[in-house]
Design a protein around this motif. Structure first.
Motif, short mmCIF file in Angstrom:
data_model
loop_
_atom_site.label_atom_id
_atom_site.label_comp_id
_atom_site.label_asym_id
_atom_site.label_seq_id
_atom_site.Cartn_x
_atom_site.Cartn_y
_atom_site.Cartn_z
N LEU A 143 10.25 8.98 -11.77
CA LEU A 143 10.39 8.14 -10.58
C LEU A 143 10.91 8.92 -9.39
N LEU A 144 11.38 10.12 -9.61
CA LEU A 144 11.93 10.89 -8.51
C LEU A 144 10.86 11.40 -7.56
N GLY A 145 9.64 11.51 -8.04
CA GLY A 145 8.56 11.99 -7.19
C GLY A 145 8.86 13.39 -6.68
N GLN A 146 8.48 13.64 -5.43
CA GLN A 146 8.68 14.95 -4.86
C GLN A 146 9.84 14.98 -3.87
N GLY A 147 10.47 13.82 -3.65
CA GLY A 147 11.52 13.75 -2.64
C GLY A 147 12.84 14.27 -3.15
N GLY A 193 14.86 1.31 -3.41
CA GLY A 193 13.78 2.21 -3.07
C GLY A 193 12.45 1.53 -3.29
N SER A 194 11.38 2.30 -3.16
CA SER A 194 10.05 1.76 -3.40
C SER A 194 9.58 2.17 -4.78
N ALA A 195 8.77 1.31 -5.40
CA ALA A 195 8.30 1.58 -6.76
C ALA A 195 6.86 1.10 -6.90
N SER A 196 6.11 1.79 -7.73
CA SER A 196 4.76 1.36 -8.04
C SER A 196 4.78 0.54 -9.32
N SER A 197 3.67 -0.10 -9.61
CA SER A 197 3.58 -0.92 -10.82
C SER A 197 3.71 -0.08 -12.08
N ALA A 198 3.57 1.26 -11.94
CA ALA A 198 3.66 2.13 -13.11
C ALA A 198 5.03 2.09 -13.78
N PHE A 212 4.83 -8.69 -7.79
CA PHE A 212 4.18 -7.78 -6.86
C PHE A 212 2.93 -7.18 -7.49
N ARG A 213 2.14 -6.55 -6.68
CA ARG A 213 0.94 -5.86 -7.14
C ARG A 213 0.90 -4.47 -6.53
N ARG A 214 0.60 -3.51 -7.35
CA ARG A 214 0.50 -2.10 -6.98
C ARG A 214 1.85 -1.47 -6.68
N GLY A 215 2.56 -1.98 -5.70
CA GLY A 215 3.83 -1.38 -5.33
C GLY A 215 4.70 -2.37 -4.59
N GLY A 265 0.82 -1.21 0.00
CA GLY A 265 0.00 0.00 0.00
C GLY A 265 0.84 1.24 0.00
N GLY A 266 2.08 1.11 -0.41
CA GLY A 266 3.02 2.21 -0.32
C GLY A 266 2.78 3.33 -1.29
N GLY A 267 1.90 3.15 -2.27
CA GLY A 267 1.62 4.22 -3.20
C GLY A 267 2.72 4.40 -4.21
N GLY A 268 2.97 5.64 -4.61
CA GLY A 268 3.91 5.94 -5.68
C GLY A 268 5.35 5.76 -5.25
N PRO A 269 6.27 5.82 -6.22
CA PRO A 269 7.67 5.56 -5.95
C PRO A 269 8.34 6.69 -5.22
#
Length: 289
Positions: free
Chosen positions: A52-56, A122-127, A113-116, A19-23
């Protein structure tokens, strides 16, 4: 493709659903240099690595995230059985190639995996699609990606899907033989990562060539390719060339932003591996590509 003839791997795990959401990527996860990992996570296919960098802040280390321990994937799912068969045959091929040079092949784990999912990179989404993480020597795959191949690229052939897995295994081979380290060293000395002749493109094209080597040698063992299979993989390689994807998404082609190679390059290097079955033909880092 008569993939049912393949040897099943025991290295396919199910990481479940996160349930981690986006990467989100921090300095701790990007051990080989953030931009190289992003290029790999940008994938073989159509994902923009910078997304993939997101907002971090990529220079800020993040605390590791917890997740359920993976378990061996159920073999009664036809898609999982397919993945196990393809991965198993890559294990046979690369074991033999490494043994011929007096080396031992370290088999990668392929984690579904599913969703993320959380990884050493690091963490990644299925996107982001399928990707390889050099930090933990694992391949990550959301099986829904195969449906996306059909809906977006109109390519659902078994051999096209096998090419996806074999390409990611190609990155694992690169990691084992030191390509990732050498690319990072060259980047630190100022070599360009992006661009039509950049390090990222050369690294991706070599993984394509390695996928072709696997296809050649597995075909010699199993005689499992059928009419139209090679065309299916070539169509997939054509569809995911940087020029084709940029034309589709932007309406124009910008070679300076290439990360994976043009359609023609991807097909050419895959065919080189497929036609020769010789890893010695996969030197994409010398001369023109």
């Amino acid at each position: 493709m008569l993939w049912q003839k393949g040897r099943r791997s025991d290295n396919v795990q199910d990481a479940g659903e996160s349930g981690g959401g986006g990467p989100s990527f921090g300095g701790r996860g990007l051990g080989l240099g953030g931009i190289i990992i992003l290029a790999i996570l940008g994938l073989v296919f159509f994902k923009d690595p910078t997304a993939l960098l997101g907002q971090g802040d990529p220079g800020t280390a993040q605390a590791p995230q917890t997740q359920q321990a993976p378990h061996q994937a159920a073999s009664n799912d036809p898609q999982v059985d397919f993945v196990r068969a393809i991965l198993g045959e890559t294990e046979v091929t690369w074991r033999e190639i490494f043994a011929a040079s007096g080396q031992q092949y370290e088999e990668p784990v392929l984690r579904l995996f599913r969703r993320g999912v959380n990884t050493a990179c690091g963490s990644a989404s299925s996107a982001v699609g399928p990707f390889y993480c050099p930090g933990d020597h694992k391949i990550y795959l959301d099986l829904d990606f195969f449906q996306e191949m059909q809906t977006r690229f109109h390519e659902s052939g078994d051999f096209a899907r096998a090419y996806v897995i074999a390409h990611e295994v190609g990155h694992h081979v690169q990691n084992l033989i030191g390509v990732f380290r050498k690319v990072d060293e060259e980047r630190r000395r100022g070599a360009s990562l992006q661009g039509a002749s950049g390090l990222s493109v050369r690294q991706e094209l070599q993984a394509d060539c390695f996928a072709g080597v696997w296809a050649n040698q597995s075909q010699e063992r199993k005689q499992w390719l059928q009419s139209g299979d090679i065309e299916s993989a070539i169509n997939a390689a054509t569809a995911i060339g940087d020029d084709a994807l940029q034309r589709q998404t932007r309406g124009s082609v910008v070679p300076d932003s290439f990360t994976h190679g043009s359609s023609a390059q991807r097909v050419s290097w895959f065919r080189r591996g497929l036609d020769t079955g010789d890893v010695g033909q996969c030197d994409t880092f010398s001369g023109s590509i």
